[in-house]
Every structure is written in structure tokens, then in C-alpha cells.
Design a protein around this motif. Structure first.
Motif, PDB file in Angstrom:
ATOM      1  N   GLN A  38       0.869  -1.176   0.000  1.00  0.00           N
ATOM      2  CA  GLN A  38       0.000   0.000   0.000  1.00  0.00           C
ATOM      3  C   GLN A  38       0.909   1.229   0.000  1.00  0.00           C
ATOM      4  O   GLN A  38       1.548   1.552   0.995  1.00  0.00           O
ATOM      5  N   SER A  39       0.969   1.882  -1.158  1.00  0.00           N
ATOM      6  CA  SER A  39       1.986   2.902  -1.382  1.00  0.00           C
ATOM      7  C   SER A  39       1.930   4.044  -0.377  1.00  0.00           C
ATOM      8  O   SER A  39       2.958   4.668  -0.096  1.00  0.00           O
ATOM      9  N   GLN A  40       0.750   4.311   0.205  1.00  0.00           N
ATOM     10  CA  GLN A  40       0.661   5.419   1.153  1.00  0.00           C
ATOM     11  C   GLN A  40       1.394   5.111   2.459  1.00  0.00           C
ATOM     12  O   GLN A  40       1.667   6.016   3.257  1.00  0.00           O
ATOM     13  N   ILE A  41       1.713   3.830   2.689  1.00  0.00           N
ATOM     14  CA  ILE A  41       2.423   3.433   3.908  1.00  0.00           C
ATOM     15  C   ILE A  41       3.938   3.636   3.752  1.00  0.00           C
ATOM     16  O   ILE A  41       4.657   3.804   4.732  1.00  0.00           O
TER      17      ILE A  41
ATOM     18  N   THR B 128       6.172   6.300   5.593  1.00  0.00           N
ATOM     19  CA  THR B 128       6.351   6.057   7.028  1.00  0.00           C
ATOM     20  C   THR B 128       7.581   5.199   7.285  1.00  0.00           C
ATOM     21  O   THR B 128       8.350   5.450   8.226  1.00  0.00           O
TER      22      THR B 128
ATOM     23  N   GLU C 137      -6.451   0.095  -3.435  1.00  0.00           N
ATOM     24  CA  GLU C 137      -5.057   0.251  -3.045  1.00  0.00           C
ATOM     25  C   GLU C 137      -4.245  -1.028  -3.135  1.00  0.00           C
ATOM     26  O   GLU C 137      -3.035  -0.999  -2.940  1.00  0.00           O
TER      27      GLU C 137
END
Length: 683
Positions: A65-68, A71, A327
């Protein structure tokens, strides 16, 4: 007046989950997403190998999941995972490499560049070399553990290297400096024992050998012989067909290293490999393979059933989440390379072979092999001149007719027709490559499409079948651009191609809504119509039909599709202008082109529309009458200062130097064309 667009394909990046651990499969994705990155990264330092393995496998899944990803990057994940590539535990090595592999694929080129800057290639290089040393001793600890082998680790490492080299020139430099070609060739040589590893190595080799002059200069005779041995292998499976096709691509990329005495023989073997791949009937074979899988599942044969102990792939995960509609899909960066060579980045992992379902693996390998074969032929028929920067998005203004002589001479490579060597052209024709490419340009087998669309796992093949068709159309475009008319069967041959394309384009209204298909078919149409117009060969599509295609294309978001459509209108109009009674049709074309030239937000598209107007209304009584009827002179006078102002304000910030050169030529040509129309008015 049109320029040819010669797409040159590079291999896209792919990834695997990298999680063969049974414990990881018991973890819910939602729980992993909620798990703090800091906690997982902390577990990497655990003295317990199982905990380190669990942490790597969890990271491997979460970073899909690229949004992770940010982080993890903010917490220095690459430098913290990197040392585990050399962990004493083989399972940790494999899952750590899988985590970095997913990070590289899901993060895209920017993340890959960052990984290289963080020196991930140092442990990766050491790992690859250790793996190759361990191939012959893989039965001794710690190189073999339950469910883990050194070749499994090598497969993850090769795929990570592939992703990095696709996105980073620095990674390619390290590849060359560290002699990793020999490492990949050792992995390739394992094909009798581990075909999956060999195919991964072949994919990586195919990518890293392309346009790598430093590597070509140092390739040994032994390296070329090892590739040729794969090329000449005789195993009949579809996976071996893919392996041979990738080897053919590597040999083509390294052709500059071939001794002159072997070039003819090697070229013949290479084209023969591509020819044999393309002559396979994918539709029929896919139906046979699907039926075989059904029979295995009914009989309980494990070879055809889903192996729940095998690791999932991105292909299967994306399909379970709705074919990449959310996602779960791996985002592979889309973009274009310079020198007019298109680098296709697909939002799937189409070259990746699923594990545990042999028939599905075979079907996937077949389609990947045919797509790759077509891409290799595209590259064979593509100019290597470094002057075509992103020409597919440029205007096709013919400077040779209307620009200053010095400027035309300076861009001569853009204007010259492509030319294949006589030997290569003869070899392609002897293997009936143009005819086989044209056959692949047909729509996929309807029965195979229906079966695949309704069955779990096989659904991903639908996109692959259509992609083969699009690659065939692009290949057809390059063949048309690089071969003389006689080689293509003369007037009758070109008319047959025209008929073929018309059947494709006008089969259903739905086909004109697919942007990838539109880009491929408009490129082929433009090349074909240009040749036929030059040779005064009648073609089967009328102006109204072409207008319907171009109307759909000019609404497309892809710039190159709009440019192609305008080029088609320009060619059609310039041909019609020579015919009596064509003024009404010319008026329709002129109004359409003026509308685009004045309203399209992209200056390159506006320039192409103006260039097409120059073609349509350059000469002839019918053109003069049509120009007066639509008020062409007044419209162009109104448009001229707007175009000039936009070029001055937007040009340098939005367009490449080569595009600016072409646009400036169009600005000059616009001024001259207005002068020409004013002269007609005074008559």
C-alpha cells in the motif's frame, strides 16, 4: 508531412510478495496496516530468527500500500533491512529481500533511486555472489532450510536488482562495475533445475542490457555463448518459450558484441525464436490449458490445484481486490524516456508467473512471451538516432518544405525515413514476421476472453491478451515506417493492411474508448495512410469513417493519440484536396482542425492541428474554395498572436527543447501560410 513515431519498449518493473512463511498468512492485512512501522522495524533487531522473519514478511505485505511507504522511509527502513540480506538464517534473507523488492516496486523510481543512494546494492551484490557460490552446495546448512533454498533467495534478489536497474542509472553502473552480468548468467544457467529463477534472471538481463554501452563493450564470448545455448534450447513448454524469447532480447541488445562471423547465424536464430513464439495460437492454447486445469481440479491432481502453501503474488492479490481498482494494485510509474523510445510502465505485473497453478503459469508465460517478442521487433525496427526526443508528443511539421534550409538540415535525422539493413529486412521477411504481426493485431479469441473473464486467477489474462494486440499494432506501425512498399507486398499488401485496420477500428464503438488501443491503432493508421498517400495508393477507409475515429481520438487524454488523430486528418485532407468535388469535406476537416488549434490546452497538439491545416489547404482549387468558405485566413490571423504568446509564456517551462524547436518552426510556418492565403485573396 508526418513524422513517424517509433516506440521502443523497455521492460517494466515487477514484484512478488516475498512471504513464504506460514505464520505470516495468519495475520490479517488490516492488522498489519495498523501496526506501527517503528514496531516492525524494531523487531528486525531481534535475536530470534523467527521474529526477524516475521517482521520482514509483515513489512513486505504492508508496503504494497503505497501510502504506507513514506512512514517506513522516514524511519530509515532501507538501511535497517539491508543487513538482513546477509542474515545467518536463510528464511530471513529471503523475506528481507522480498520486503525490499516490494518496496522498490510499489514505491516507484524515486524510491528505487533513494534505495540505491542508501547503498542497498552493497549487501545485495554480496548476497547475489554468495547465492551463486551456493548453487552447487545448496544441500548443506545454512544454505538449505525447510521450505527455503538458496535459489529462492537468489530469485528474490534478482527481482530486486531488476527493479533497481530499471529505475536507476547508478544501479546500472554498479551492475557493470561489480560484474553482475556473470552472476545473472549463472542464475540463467540453472534453467534445467529452477526455471523460475532462470526466467527472473532473463527478465533482469533483458532490462539491464538495453542501451548499456559500457556493458556491451565488455561482454565475453562465453557470455554470448551461454545466451545462445538458451536461445537454441528445445523444451516445448510455454515457460521455455518465454525464456528463449527473453534470451533473444538479450542477444539483440548485445548484438554489438557479436563477432562478425557469427552475426548472420545468430540473427537468424534470434528471429526464428520470435517467429516460432508469434505463430502460436494463444487463444486456442489458453482454452486447452484452462480445460486441463479444470480436469486436474476435478481429479484432485495437485499439479493443477492452488497450492495454499505457496506464497501469494501481486497478481493474485490485485485480482482478489478487484483487478487493481483500489489500493491493492501495485503502482508502477508511468512515463516516457528520451530519444523517442517509449518506456511502458503498466499498472500491473503482467510478466509475473503465478505459483502453484501450472496451467495458469503456462498461459501467463505464453502471453508474456508474445508481448516481449513484439516489443523486440519494435526495437529492431526503431531508429536509434538520439534526435527523436519524445517525438510521439511533437508536431509533425515538415521542415523540409517550409522551413529555412539550415534548420531543415539540422533536423535531417528527424525527416529521413527509417531504413533496416538489407540482412535484417530479409531475415524478417523470410520468417513472415509482418504477416504474423498483422495476425496478432486481431482482437483476442472471444471464447478465451469469456473463459478467462469468468474464472478466478485467469481474469488477469484478459488485459494481457489485449496488450498483445496493442503491441502488435505498435509493431505494425514500426514495420510500416521502416520497410519499403515492395517488402510489404506492394499496393495490394498495403490495401490488405488498410482493410484489416478498418475492421479493427469499426468493429464496435467500445474499442474507441480504450486509450492504449487508440494510441496503437492511430499510430499504425497514420503510418499506413502516409505511405499510401505518398505512393498514390487508394485505401478503403473514407473521410467520414476517418473523421469518426479522429473525433474519438481528439477527446482522448493521451497527447500522442490526439497528435496521431490530427496527423491522420492532415494526410486525409491533403489527399482529398487533389480530387474534384471535395470542398465540402475539406471544409468539415478545416473546421475540426481550427477548433483543436484554438482550444486544445496542450501547445504541441495545437501545433499539430496547425501543421495539418497547412497540409490540407496548401494547394489546389478545391482547397482554395474550402478555405474561403470557412474564413481560414481570418481565423488564422486571430489565432497567430495567441499561439505566439503561449509559446513565449509556457514553452520553456512545459516542453522539451526539441518540442520547442518544432513549435517555433510551426510559428514561422504559420506566418508564411498566412502570407500565402493573403496572396490568394488578392488574385
Amino acid at each position: 508531412m508526418g513524422k513517424t513515431k517509433n516506440n521502443k519498449f523497455k521492460r517494466p518493473q515487477f514484484s512478488r510478495d516475498g512471504m513464504p512463511v506460514a505464520a505470516v498468512k495468519e495475520i490479517e492485512v488490516e492488522e498489519e496496516v495498523d501496526s506501527p512501522a517503528a514496531e516492525l522495524l524494531e523487531k528486525l533487531q531481534s535475536p530470534c530468527a523467527d521474529v526477524r522473519e516475521y517482521a520482514c514478511a509483515s513489512i513486505s505485505r504492508v508496503v504494497q500500500q503505497s501510502q504506507i511507504i513514506p512512514t517506513f522511509l522516514q524511519r530509515n527502513a532501507v538501511r535497517r533491512i539491508g543487513p538482513l540480506l546477509l542474515d545467518p538464517c536463510l528464511a530471513v534473507r529471503e523475506t528481507a529481500t522480498g520486503a525490499l523488492r516490494n518496496l522498490s516496486a510499489c514505491g516507484g523510481p524515486e524510491v528505487c533511486e533513494d534505495m540505491v543512494k542508501q547503498d542497498v546494492l552493497t549487501p545485495l551484490t554480496m548476497l547475489l555472489k554468495e547465492c551463486c557460490c551456493g548453487f552447487e552446495t545448496s544441500s548443506t546448512p545454512p544454505l538449505k532450510e525447510k521450505k527455503h533454498t538458496v535459489e529462492d533467495v537468489a530469485n528474490e534478489a534478482v527481482n530486486l536488482l531488476w527493479n533497481l536497474c530499471e529505475s536507476s542509472n547508478c544501479a546500472v553502473s554498479v551492475f557493470n562495475r561489480e560484474g553482475l552480468l556473470e552472476v545473472l548468467l549463472q542464475c540463467l544457467s540453472r534453467h534445467p533445475h529452477n526455471l523460475e529463477l532462470a526466467i527472473s534472471a532473463a527478465h533482469c538481463l533483458h532490462a539491464v542490457t538495453e542501451e548499456n554501452a559500457d556493458l556491451v563493450d565488455g561482454v565475453s564470448a562465453a557470455a554470448l555463448e551461454s545466451l545462445e545455448m538458451v536461445l537454441l534450447s528445445t523444451q516445448s513448454s510455454m515457460e521455455y518459450t518465454l525464456l528463449r524469447t527473453l534470451a533473444a532480447g538479450c542477444v539483440w541488445n548485445l548484438k554489438g558484441s557479436l563477432p562478425s562471423a557469427r552475426q548472420t547465424q545468430t540473427l537468424s536464430a534470434l528471429v526464428d525464436t520470435l517467429s516460432r513464439c508469434l505463430e502460436l495460437d494463444a487463444g486456442s492454447l489458453i482454452l486447452e490449458l484452462w480445460q486441463a486445469e479444470q480436469a486436474h481440479q476435478v481429479s484432485g491432481d495437485a499439479s493443477g490445484a492452488w497450492d495454499m502453501d505457496e506464497q501469494p503474488t501481486h497478481d493474485t492479490m490485485a485480482e482478489e481486490m478487484g483487478e487493481g481498482e483500489d489500493e491493492g494494485e501495485v503502482e508502477i510509474n508511468g512515463g516516457r524516456k528520451t530519444n523517442g523510445k517509449t518506456a511502458k510502465r503498466n499498472n500491473d505485473i503482467s510478466d509475473f508467473l503465478p505459483r502453484g497453478r501450472q496451467e495458469l503459469r503456462e498461459a501467463t508465460a505464453l502471453l508474456t512471451a508474445q508481448q516481449t517478442s513484439l516489443e523486440i521487433i519494435v526495437n529492431m525496427c526503431c531508429s536509434d538516432d538520439p534526435s527523436d526526443d519524445e517525438w510521439e508528443e511533437m508536431s509533425s511539421s515538415d521542415e523540409s518544405e517550409m522551413c529555412p534550409d539550415s534548420l531543415a538540415e539540422g533536423n535531417s535525422s528527424l525527416l529521413s525515413p527509417l531504413c533496416l539493413s538489407a540482412e535484417l529486412r530479409t531475415t524478417l521477411l523470410n520468417h513472415s514476421i509482418p504477416q504474423k504481426v498483422l495476425k496478432k493485431a486481431e482482437f483476442p479469441n472471444s471464447a478465451a476472453l469469456e473463459v478467462c473473464s469468468k474464472n478466478h486467477g485467469w481474469k488477469s489474462l484478459v488485459k494481457k491478451m489485449y496488450r498483445v494486440q496493442c503491441r502488435a499494432l505498435t509493431c505494425l506501425h514500426n514495420i510500416l515506417s521502416s520497410m519499403d512498399t515492395d517488402s510489404l507486398g506492394g499496393a495490394a499488401g498495403l490495401q490488405a493492411v488498410s482493410q484489416h485496420l478498418s475492421v479493427l477500428v469499426f468493429s464496435t464503438a467500445e474499442v474507441l474508448k480504450d486509450e492504449e488501443f487508440l494510441e496503437a491503432v492511430t499510430s499504425a493508421l497514420r503510418s499506413l495512410l502516409q505511405i499510401m498517400a505518398t505512393k498514390n495508393i487508394p485505401q478503403c477507409m473514407g473521410p467520414q469513417q476517418l473523421m469518426s475515429v479522429c473525433e474519438a481520438a481528439t477527446q482522448c487524454q493521451t497527447v500522442s493519440v490526439r497528435v496521431n488523430a490530427l496527423g491522420i486528418l492532415g494526410i486525409t485532407g491533403s489527399t482529398l484536396a487533389k480530387e474534384r468535388g471535395s470542398a465540402d469535406t475539406l471544409q468539415m476537416l478545416g473546421n475540426a482542425l481550427l477548433n483543436v488549434a484554438s482550444k486544445d490546452p496542450n501547445l504541441v497538439v495545437c501545433g499539430e492541428a496547425l501543421d495539418a491545416l497547412f497540409d490540407v489547404f496548401a494547394d489546389g482549387e478545391e482547397a482554395e474554395n474550402a478555405a474561403r468558405n470557412i474564413g481560414l485566413l481570418g481565423a488564422l490571423k486571430t489565432l497567430q498572436p495567441v499561439f505566439k504568446s503561449k509559446l513565449r509564456k509556457e514553452g520553456r517551462g512545459k516542453y522539451s527543447p526539441d518540442q520547442l524547436c518544432v513549435l517555433d518552426n510551426i510559428r514561422i510556418n504559420l506566418k508564411r501560410f498566412i502570407g500565402y492565403l493573403e496572396t490568394l485573396e488578392r488574385k
